[in-house]
Design an enzyme around this catalytic site. Sequence first.
Site, PDB file in Angstrom:
ATOM      1  N   LEU A 581     -11.896  36.807 -23.419  1.00 30.70           N
ATOM      2  CA  LEU A 581     -12.344  37.524 -22.576  1.00 30.70           C
ATOM      3  C   LEU A 581     -12.569  38.807 -23.557  1.00 30.70           C
ATOM      4  O   LEU A 581     -13.623  39.173 -23.059  1.00 30.70           O
ATOM      5  CB  LEU A 581     -12.018  37.667 -21.053  1.00 30.70           C
ATOM      6  CG  LEU A 581     -11.397  35.995 -20.473  1.00 30.70           C
ATOM      7  CD1 LEU A 581     -11.076  36.691 -18.989  1.00 30.70           C
ATOM      8  CD2 LEU A 581     -12.999  35.670 -20.425  1.00 30.70           C
ATOM      9  N   ASP A 724     -13.775  52.812 -14.176  1.00 27.00           N
ATOM     10  CA  ASP A 724     -15.278  52.122 -14.618  1.00 27.00           C
ATOM     11  C   ASP A 724     -15.713  51.572 -13.746  1.00 27.00           C
ATOM     12  O   ASP A 724     -16.292  50.596 -14.032  1.00 27.00           O
ATOM     13  CB  ASP A 724     -15.079  51.926 -16.236  1.00 27.00           C
ATOM     14  CG  ASP A 724     -15.431  50.624 -16.765  1.00 27.00           C
ATOM     15  OD1 ASP A 724     -16.447  51.256 -16.348  1.00 27.00           O
ATOM     16  OD2 ASP A 724     -14.684  49.867 -17.320  1.00 27.00           O
TER      17      ASP A 724
END
Length: 869
Positions: A581, A724
């Site tokens: 990923l 984030d």
Amino acid sequence: MLFYLLLVFQANANAQIDPAHCRYPLGMEDGRIKDHDITASSQWYETTGPQYARLNREEGDGAWCPAGLLQPSDTQYLQVDLGQLTFLTVVGTQGRYARNSGKEFARMYRLNYSHDGQLWRTWKNRFGNKTMEANDNAYVSVIKDLHPPIISRYVRLIPVTKMPTTVCMRLELYGCPWHDGLTSYSSPEGQLMMPLGYFLASLNDSTYDGAHERRKLSGGLGQLTDGVIGQDDFRVTRQYHVWPGYDYVGWRNGSLGSGYVEMEFVFDKQRNFTSMKVHSNNMFSRGVKIFSSVSCSFKPRLIANWEAEPVEFRTVLDDRNPSARYVTVPLGRRNAKALRCRFHFADVWMMFSEISFQSADTVIPTQITPVVTSPWPKEESSMPTTHKTVTNPSAKDQPDDGNTPILIGCLVTIILLLVVIIFLILWCQYVCKVLEKAPRRILEEEVTVRLSSSSDTIILQTPPVPPRVSQMDHPYERVFLLDPQYQDPAGLRNKLPELSRSAETSACGGGYAEPDVTQCTPHQCFQSSVPHYAETDIVSLQGVTGSNMYAVPALTVDSLTRKDISVAEFPRHRLLFREKLGEGQFGEVHLCEAEGLPEFLGEGAPLPDRDGRPVLVAVKQLRADATNNARNDFLKEIKIMSRLNDPNIIQLLCVCVSSDPLCMVTEYMDNGDLNMFLSQREMESTLTHANNIPAVSLSDLLHMSVQISSGMRYLASLNFVHRDLATRNCLLDRRLTIKIADFGMSRNLYSSDYYRIQGRAVLPIRWMAWESILLGKFTTASDVWAFGVTLWEIFTLCKEQPYSLLSDEQVIENTGEFFRNQGRQIFLFAPLLCPPSLFELMMRCWDRDIADRPTFEGLYQALRPHVVQ
């Protein structure tokens, strides 16, 4: 071969310059610019001479002061010799403070500059203004960006006044060396595009500083060397308030009386050229293509003739990809002081935004015949060809013993140079590692961090913040920000009282004190809660896997043992790799199948119904070459994650830490991340159903928003700061259940969402609050700001990036407008699918005043009534 490698290294070192990163102090303050390199037209006293015009210094009487009262018609100047051609991007000025005894300063100034100290040019901005605003007191430094930048060796700063007055100045210049060595280029003037049915595009070189006669530009530099790269659509500009086509210089085929554009380039000295890079537009739907071929001739001296045989290069035309791109033209390691290149048209228009050269400024002396052999030898050898002039037919039969020591000496010199270069590379890598290990700056107070378990409270004595390091210690420290106030957080706290409260633990919600010390009513806490700042150094933003690990302010753990981790050890051989990923500096994130995981975890495990199939999980794995610090950080992340337990937070399921590599296994959702999910969908309507396009409803979007606010409410209750929050970090299952994760930063798919600070870290600046960008402060309040941007993403169905029309540098400049609060800041537009009341909630999340932003509890309570139960 050694010589070839040396040239390759030199070419790589001299890559195209970037004004956003070329912002280093050049040495006025720290003394690298010597006194004899600073001169002036006059001085009032010996103690106010030009050598005292150093920013933030107080030697002599504290500044340079020209003699007498400065009259409006006077041209007094302070001159600095930078010692080499320099790409100048920023100027900083101060008045004369002199330990609180001075009061003289300049309110305005002009800049003159010169390559050789003989021919002087006057700087003007992109709109033609020659005067820059300076100081309004004697002590505060004012930093001004130069748009466009200057390429020069000599700089003169000329104070300007509207009435007779006494003027004193201190100065710092910012930029970096101009390795190209290019001192001027000549070309036909850019032209005006007037297509039928489209708006005009003016493709002139508007910042050119040379002569402009008879539609010919000569003897100067302009937009082709300003470091601003044009966009794929030439009509879209990177500058504010300019015309379409501004970033490009363009010409129409046939308008010049030939099928090519001829340009000449003159350099500071004779150089050995390896390549030329030309940034060219390729928007072929508008008749624009990169050049079909180019032919470059060389001149070893300005008074010499052009060498007979040019270098020719034919490009590979691309009719499928309309993106603008750099075209690299090999120049065959030819020696010259001037080049003449003819670029041949491939379509109706040809447009350039930047041209740069890679070369070695040290030319190995060789005798070259007037007719140079072709730069494209038929031999397959990669060794450079040596060209000799034969003066005696019998010379080839004579032994060349006299030249052997010279050749050996050259080879030894080259080898020593390579050893020095390798040493410098290794030293730079070492310095980067030291920076990565730099400790986080934390508050000067004792703080307590309360985790989800009431019996697990960590009390820490935090170290004091070290004093500010002077420029003398770090002479190449970059100026990241655009205003002098941004460089001194202490000064900002004086201007912004809400920032000073970051050093005081709030008695109402948002601080780190234990709940039983609260001394306000619930209503007061809800209304006046100011989230506590988690002061964090930007260097350490990235987690071990490149992801953004939840920031627990001031969390440090001296040692971690297996009993600190509240999840079980999973058999490593049951994890079956599916795909990678993402990855970071010390770790990787993999999508894996976990065989037998439901039975291993038992009843109540937060796993979807897989009907007996293996369960998909995300596995964060530490690399074998990770440092001890990275290993400790990884274990701390496990400890933090193992304490999180909320339906809308991704959960740590198990770990593999009994042997290397260390792994943590977390949930992964069938529908992947929310950004990808929404970008592939449209709003529910008859049309979308008819076209078999996956659809979502307004109720679905509101349901997602409530879940994200619920998960963030949980993190805020633990004083955790995410840093984030975005749709890329929200995972989604088949039932549209949201789980907030943290590995979006590590995925190449979203690399364009992050702004890379050279050699330091990557930041999601389009989601960050102004105080996070300008001060490096991350709090629950800055997470609220990011939540507002995440809502905006959801209700635009993630069809475009936030502030998509702004470059990264413009986003940072816009952040400065939020701080200045003069009504010039740019907000995200209201999404068409968004109810007005919800957009008002987004605008509250982006409030400039931190205390006025809603809390996550308030956001959750405001959003929940809109969801149909």
